[in-house]
Design a protein around this motif. Sequence first.
Motif, short mmCIF file in Angstrom:
data_model
loop_
_atom_site.label_atom_id
_atom_site.label_comp_id
_atom_site.label_asym_id
_atom_site.label_seq_id
_atom_site.Cartn_x
_atom_site.Cartn_y
_atom_site.Cartn_z
N GLU A 95 82.44 21.63 50.54
CA GLU A 95 81.82 21.63 51.86
C GLU A 95 80.56 20.77 51.93
N GLY A 96 80.31 20.03 50.85
CA GLY A 96 79.16 19.13 50.83
C GLY A 96 77.86 19.77 50.39
N ASN A 97 77.92 20.99 49.85
CA ASN A 97 76.72 21.68 49.38
C ASN A 97 76.48 21.37 47.91
N PRO A 98 75.25 21.04 47.53
CA PRO A 98 74.96 20.72 46.13
C PRO A 98 75.07 21.96 45.24
N VAL A 99 75.71 21.78 44.08
CA VAL A 99 75.83 22.85 43.09
C VAL A 99 75.15 22.37 41.81
N LYS A 100 74.18 23.16 41.34
CA LYS A 100 73.50 22.82 40.09
C LYS A 100 74.14 23.59 38.95
N PHE A 101 74.56 22.87 37.96
CA PHE A 101 75.30 23.48 36.84
C PHE A 101 74.50 24.58 36.16
N SER A 102 73.22 24.33 35.88
CA SER A 102 72.42 25.32 35.16
C SER A 102 72.24 26.60 35.96
N ASP A 103 72.24 26.50 37.28
CA ASP A 103 72.19 27.72 38.11
C ASP A 103 73.51 28.48 38.02
N PHE A 104 74.60 27.72 37.92
CA PHE A 104 75.93 28.33 37.90
C PHE A 104 76.21 29.06 36.60
N TYR A 105 75.93 28.42 35.46
CA TYR A 105 76.31 29.06 34.19
C TYR A 105 75.48 30.30 33.87
N LYS A 106 74.29 30.41 34.47
CA LYS A 106 73.47 31.60 34.25
C LYS A 106 74.10 32.87 34.83
N LYS A 107 75.04 32.68 35.75
CA LYS A 107 75.70 33.82 36.40
C LYS A 107 76.88 34.34 35.58
N ASN A 108 77.27 33.61 34.56
CA ASN A 108 78.46 33.97 33.77
C ASN A 108 78.11 34.12 32.29
N LYS A 109 78.91 34.91 31.59
CA LYS A 109 78.76 35.01 30.14
C LYS A 109 79.32 33.75 29.47
N VAL A 110 80.45 33.27 30.01
CA VAL A 110 81.06 32.03 29.52
C VAL A 110 81.48 31.20 30.73
N THR A 111 81.16 29.91 30.70
CA THR A 111 81.54 29.01 31.80
C THR A 111 82.35 27.84 31.26
N MET A 112 83.40 27.55 31.96
CA MET A 112 84.26 26.40 31.63
C MET A 112 84.02 25.30 32.65
N VAL A 113 83.75 24.08 32.17
CA VAL A 113 83.72 22.90 33.03
C VAL A 113 85.09 22.25 32.88
N ASP A 114 85.84 22.24 33.97
CA ASP A 114 87.22 21.74 33.95
C ASP A 114 87.29 20.38 34.62
N PHE A 115 87.52 19.33 33.83
CA PHE A 115 87.66 17.98 34.37
C PHE A 115 89.13 17.77 34.71
N TRP A 116 89.43 17.46 35.98
CA TRP A 116 90.81 17.36 36.44
C TRP A 116 90.88 16.45 37.66
N ALA A 117 92.05 16.33 38.26
CA ALA A 117 92.22 15.57 39.52
C ALA A 117 93.57 15.92 40.13
N SER A 118 93.66 15.76 41.43
CA SER A 118 94.91 16.07 42.13
C SER A 118 96.05 15.17 41.68
N TRP A 119 95.72 13.93 41.25
CA TRP A 119 96.74 12.96 40.87
C TRP A 119 97.16 13.09 39.40
N CYS A 120 96.52 14.01 38.67
CA CYS A 120 96.78 14.15 37.23
C CYS A 120 97.90 15.16 36.99
N GLY A 121 99.07 14.68 36.59
CA GLY A 121 100.23 15.54 36.37
C GLY A 121 99.98 16.65 35.36
N PRO A 122 99.47 16.33 34.15
CA PRO A 122 99.21 17.38 33.16
C PRO A 122 98.19 18.42 33.66
N CYS A 123 97.21 17.97 34.47
CA CYS A 123 96.22 18.93 35.02
C CYS A 123 96.92 19.92 35.93
#
Length: 370
Positions: A246-274
């Motif tokens: 929706e165009g809202n900025p997300v700061k990674f360090s703010d996000f991972y503090k909310k979880n015990k474990v955080t996964m950064v998932d690099f992917w794309a809609s055009w990536c078949g294996p993803c």
Amino acid sequence: MKKLFLLGAAVCALWSCTSSVEGYKVNVAVKGDLSQLKSDTLILTNSAEIADTVVLAEGKAAFEGAKLDTPQYVMLVTKGEKPQRLAKLFLENGVSNVDINFVEGARPEITIKGGRFQTVSDSLSALQEELFKANNMDSLMKAYGAADEETKAAIYKLYDSLSKVAEGYTAEYIAAHPTSLYALENLAGSLEEIEIAEAEAKLAAFKALPEYAANKNVEKVENTINILKSLQPGQVAPDFVQNDTEGNPVKFSDFYKKNKVTMVDFWASWCGPCRAFNPTLTKIYKEYKKKGFGIIGVSLDRDKDAWLKAIKDDKLDWVHVSDLGFWNNEVAKQYHVRYIPQSIFVDQEGKILKRQPSHEEIEELLKANL
């Protein structure tokens, strides 16, 4: 072994060759089915300081430039929104000739005659082609698609064994010429596969030589090593800010503090294996999110509609961000992403737990840390 001794002798002979050309000159000749050529404007580039442009006239053109401080690995491409890759070559002072024959219904036939580094590259490629030809691999690969599973397995086993022999040719040459430009190019492409300490030792050998003082690949290797060092387990993951759907900025360090474990998932809609892995990932997320597991998806899309559709279609119920920069996504560059799918896991303090775990290792990692 004998073949590589002969190759080494040929290369040594070229060290004493001289040319009347002060800088570099690359002659290009194109013939055959020219309907396959997307543009008659050609670009010689290494995506850095070299980006020469010429226009073919009667199938011929020539690139000329000032004396190079160091040889460069360059691409010959057509001009356009989607450049057509024609050839890769080592650009050196002196004259190089690139002959391209577009064959109807087949891959273009490309012949490159250049200086000592190009000779090494071509000779190693010729050894590989000779090896695969002697084992009839072209015919076997053509038959692969229609073969039964047992035959496919046999073809793949042969291909794998031949590839290891071919890799041995390269390794043998590099062992004999550890500070050659070919060895530097190989190092730049294999940093993910070797230990940091080994990479640093090899880099130090190149930096000690005056002829590599202006070589961009030395700088590239050093930068990549520094990035990889910052991504080792125990290091705090590089922070980033990127906009969500929706165009809202997300700061990674703010996000991972909310979880015990955080996964950064690099992917794309055009990536078949993803997309193929997404059903498994959604199942894992549902099982572990109440235990403190969070995911932030970083998309390498460039089409926002395709990105949003893939999120909806695959029911990816977690945070998603992207700058729609395709392979130039700033976070992907920050994390040295060269293929997708790829992931990195951090704890609640942002310390890296594991980078690039296999799909099978993800659940083991979560069980151990939740």
